[in-house]
Design an enzyme around this catalytic site. Structure first.
Site, short mmCIF file in Angstrom:
data_model
loop_
_atom_site.label_atom_id
_atom_site.label_comp_id
_atom_site.label_asym_id
_atom_site.label_seq_id
_atom_site.Cartn_x
_atom_site.Cartn_y
_atom_site.Cartn_z
N ASP A 270 112.27 -21.21 24.15
CA ASP A 270 112.49 -22.63 23.54
C ASP A 270 112.45 -22.46 22.09
O ASP A 270 112.11 -21.39 21.49
CB ASP A 270 111.73 -23.68 23.91
CG ASP A 270 112.11 -25.17 23.75
OD1 ASP A 270 113.29 -25.18 22.81
OD2 ASP A 270 111.81 -25.97 24.40
C1 BGC Z 1 114.01 -28.31 23.25
C2 BGC Z 1 115.20 -27.68 24.04
C3 BGC Z 1 116.39 -27.41 23.32
C4 BGC Z 1 116.19 -26.88 22.04
C5 BGC Z 1 117.52 -26.50 21.16
C6 BGC Z 1 113.94 -27.70 21.75
O1 BGC Z 1 113.22 -28.38 20.81
O2 BGC Z 1 112.72 -28.48 23.65
O3 BGC Z 1 115.31 -28.58 25.07
O4 BGC Z 1 117.22 -26.82 24.12
O5 BGC Z 1 115.39 -27.48 21.12
O6 BGC Z 1 117.91 -27.64 20.69
#
Ligand code: BGC
Length: 742
Positions: A264
């Site tokens: 993530d």
């Molecule tokens: C989120 C993810 C997301 C990623 C990219 C993160 O903060 O938890 O679900 O895909 O950001 O935007």
């Protein structure tokens, strides 16, 4: 050892073969992917390999330009293709050709209880991703709905692992049929936003396997997903983006996952663990790649220069690196460099209509009581109703914007008020009163975006206006609920209460006093408390429905479409009726959080504690009525390797065509370890014309009878007596069939 030897031989053979042919093996789309992977790997330098396993921009990672291997491009996910952002910033790039179709939120998709809708969703969003040249879609999310407070529940499929598993598989297959990887997130135990970056989750093995891991397992083994995103939180005191136990042991060893594990954004904390504990690609935040956040700039990522340095100093070998690169190459050959990759399509009418169809099947009619004098309010009958009052900010508020990473720049978004006006035309007069006001927020991903200016009006005045208008209306359609502001249905924060915000309960209570012909339409991705439930005759859960939201909602309100959605999670009467909350097991002490309710999540808790929910898991009404016959089984005794089929006749006894979801729950009468009173193990959605009757059959095998035995550390089905319960919700059981497992 043997596997390594095999791979070396494969690599050598590929290299020799390519020396004699004109097309190198890795470029030959007709060659098996594993041969292409080994060939490409054998041609790459150490630097090229390391460059491939970490971000080079907010949403991309390097390819191998020298070899013509393209970059990887990711996009959020999971409700539409996010707008292009700047290379190093979250701000939008202000492209004029990236306005997407916004599909309904995943809670709505799940509420369709229709895997065909999931397939349509996956195919459509995959086409959008493909057209925009993304090869990884960051979604869907399959984290289980543990409490009604999690700000991100709207991005998930609800509280039940079986329903989630059934719905996620066709989504993944649909996306991947476009040569776009579905990156299933957030693996694992990311069930709240509060302290998500560090909270260490303590959960017993049964709940871990039966509730939280199950949907990921289905995504890997049945959906065949090509990517998984690690979550921010910790398990066994290791961050889940590099977790020996969850990634190396369970995902890659036990489940044989051969795709990429993507972090993530900003979820990596340690180079050694990132190297050894199964992470394949590191993505992040907090940098503009130059002066700002230099510490986090791409070359400084844990899997960038620090890794290279360790290899050069011979402190670590390259076995792990090669494994990571193999997985990334596999991703490339499955997507951008695959044979017959379709071209995709974007922002089309077809996609908008797919979204509308999904929304229409997902909207749930929670309550539709008759009033003494005038009967039922829904569907609104335009032959009788001439004066409609619409109240509530959600009738006009844009819901595709906000909520965090799932925020979208939609090509258009029909508001409920627009949808209602369009459908009604000049058949009735429509008046609108906002009734309450929430803070506006700036459009996400937009350079220099400011929240639109709004005149602040006192809540008392707004309420009084709406109540006065309600007195003259033939019907009042109240459209409220939550929105995508922080502390509501939004990433990065949890809700602080289950109550409706902005004094909506006060407003609804005042409206019902003014006019009993009131329908409350809730737009949310979470359960809300309803202290007025016994007074308001009609209640609809309408979710967030994307581009065609207003048209979908209007078609249900006015009966063009007969509602058929069923709740994918329990609506408790009050927060304390939720297991995690009752046991004071949320949100933890900021360091640890123990899931004390164990396997008793959602309806499993309500059943065990004998708590009457406000609206039960699986509940949803229709404008018609269905009569269930007596269910039967094809045998009395099932063998461990056999199957058993349950059959029930369902008849449409009303005067409208409608759809019903027949649900099968299994109850284990005696087992060594405690089990839930019942668990969903099958369902089927059918359509019936008035007077039509259909026979519904659902077959199960031992998987439906098994539980995770944490002493033996395996799934077991214990011989003994079971009961199959067939019903139209988890609390509306129409018939029972006892059977035995031998
Ligand atoms: C989120 C993810 C997301 C990623 C990219 C993160 O903060 O938890 O679900 O895909 O950001 O935007």
């Amino acid at each position: 050892m043997f596997k390594n030897f095999q791979l070396i031989v494969l690599g050598l053979l590929s290299f020799v073969a390519s020396a004699f042919s004109q097309t190198p093996v890795y470029l030959d789309v007709n060659k098996p992917i594993e041969n292409r992977v080994e060939d490409a790997l054998s041609r790459m330098t150490l630097k090229e390999k390391v460059a491939m396993i970490h971000a080079q921009s907010k949403f991309s990672s390097a390819g191998v330009p020298r070899l013509g291997i393209p970059e990887n491009w990711m996009s959020d996910g999971p409700h539409g293709i996010r707008q292009e952002v700047l290379w190093d910033e979250w701000n939008g790039a202000d492209w004029t050709n990236d306005s997407c179709t916004a599909f309904p939120a995943l809670t709505c998709l799940s509420a369709t209880w229709n895997p065909e809708m999931s397939a349509l969703y996956g195919k459509s969003i995959g086409e959008e991703a493909r057209y925009r040249n993304k090869n990884v879609l960051l979604g869907p999310g399959v984290n289980i709905y543990r409490t009604p407070l999690n700000g991100r529940n709207f991005e998930y499929f609800g509280e039940d692992p079986y329903l989630t598993s059934q719905m996620v598989v066709p989504y993944i297959k649909g996306v991947q049929s476009n040569g776009v990887a579905s990156c299933v997130k957030h693996y694992v135990l990311n069930n709240q936003e509060k302290w998500r970056g560090h909270i260490n989750v303590i959960v017993n093995d049964r709940a871990f396997h039966e509730i939280y891991l199950a949907p990921f397992k289905a995504a890997v083994q049945k959906g065949g997903c090509w990517a998984i995103m690690g979550s921010y939180n910790q398990y066994k005191h290791q961050h889940c983006c590099h977790n020996q136990y969850t990634i190396n042991q369970i995902l890659k060893h036990d489940w044989d996952f051969d795709g990429v594990v993507i972090s993530d954004w900003g979820g990596v904390h340690n180079t050694e663990q990132a190297i050894h504990n199964g992470l394949d690609m590191e993505f992040g935040t907090g940098t503009n790649g130059m002066n700002l956040g230099k510490k986090n700039a791409y070359n400084y990522y844990y899997l960038a220069n620090p890794y290279l340095k360790l290899i050069k100093e011979e402190k670590v070998g390259t076995t792990e690196l090669n494994d990571k690169v193999r997985r990334v190459l596999r991703l490339v050959f499955r997507t951008t460099m695959s044979k017959n990759r379709p071209l995709g399509s974007f922002g089309t009418k077809e996609h908008a209509m797919a979204g509308r169809e999904i929304a229409q099947e997902g909207i749930v009619l929670l309550q539709n009581n008759s009033l003494k004098k005038t009967g039922k309010i829904l569907p609104v009958d335009l032959n009788k109703i001439k004066n409609i009052l619409v109240v509530g900010e959600n009738a006009v508020k844009r819901m595709t914007i906000g909520g965090g990473s799932s925020s979208l720049k939609a090509k258009y978004e029909i508001s409920p008020l627009e949808g209602i006006k369009d459908l009604v035309g000049n058949k009735a007069k429509i008046t609108y009163a906002p009734g309450y006001q929430s803070p506006t927020h700036a459009e996400q991903d937009k350079v220099g975006a400011k929240a639109p200016k709004q005149k602040k009006i006192s809540p008392e005045i707004l309420r009084a206006e709406a109540v006065t208008a309600a007195k003259d209306a033939d019907v009042v359609l109240y459209i409220g609920g939550l929105n995508k502001n922080s502390f509501q249905d939004s990433e990065g924060s949890d809700r602080t209460t289950m109550d409706l915000p902005y004094d909506q309960n006060k407003l609804i209570s005042a409206l019902i006093e003014a006019n009993p012909r009131l329908a409350v339409i809730i737009l949310s991705g979470n359960a809300v408390s309803m202290p007025w439930v016994n007074k308001v005759p009609a209640i609809l859960e309408a979710w967030y429905d994307g581009t065609e939201a207003g048209n979908a909602i209007a078609s249900i309100l006015f009966g063009e479409i007969n509602p058929s959605g069923k709740l994918p999670f329990t609506f408790p009467v009050k927060l304390q009726d939720n297991g995690a909350i009752a046991l004071n097991a949320y949100p933890g002490d900021s360091i640890n959080e123990e899931y004390k309710e164990g396997i008793f999540v959602g309806y499993r808790w309500a059943d065990k504690e004998n708590i009457e929910p406000l609206f039960a898991f699986g509940h949803g009404l229709s404008y018609t009525t269905f009569k269930y016959g007596k269910p039967t089984a094809d045998k009395k005794t099932m063998t461990i390797d056999g199957t058993i089929t349950f059959t029930v006749n369902v008849k449409n006894t009303g005067n409208r065509k409608g759809k019903e979801v027949v649900q099968l729950y299994i109850s284990d009468l005696k087992s060594t370890l405690p089990r839930p009173v019942k668990e969903l193990k099958g369902f089927k959605k059918i359509e019936l014309a008035p007077d039509e009757e259909k026979t519904v059959s659902i077959t199960i095998n031992k998987d439906a009878l098994s539980y995770y035995n944490d002493i033996k550390q395996e799934w077991v089905a214990e011989p003994g007596k079971f009961i199959a319960l067939i019903g139209s919700s988890s609390r509306n059981i129409k018939g029972k069939v006892p059977f035995e497992l031998k």
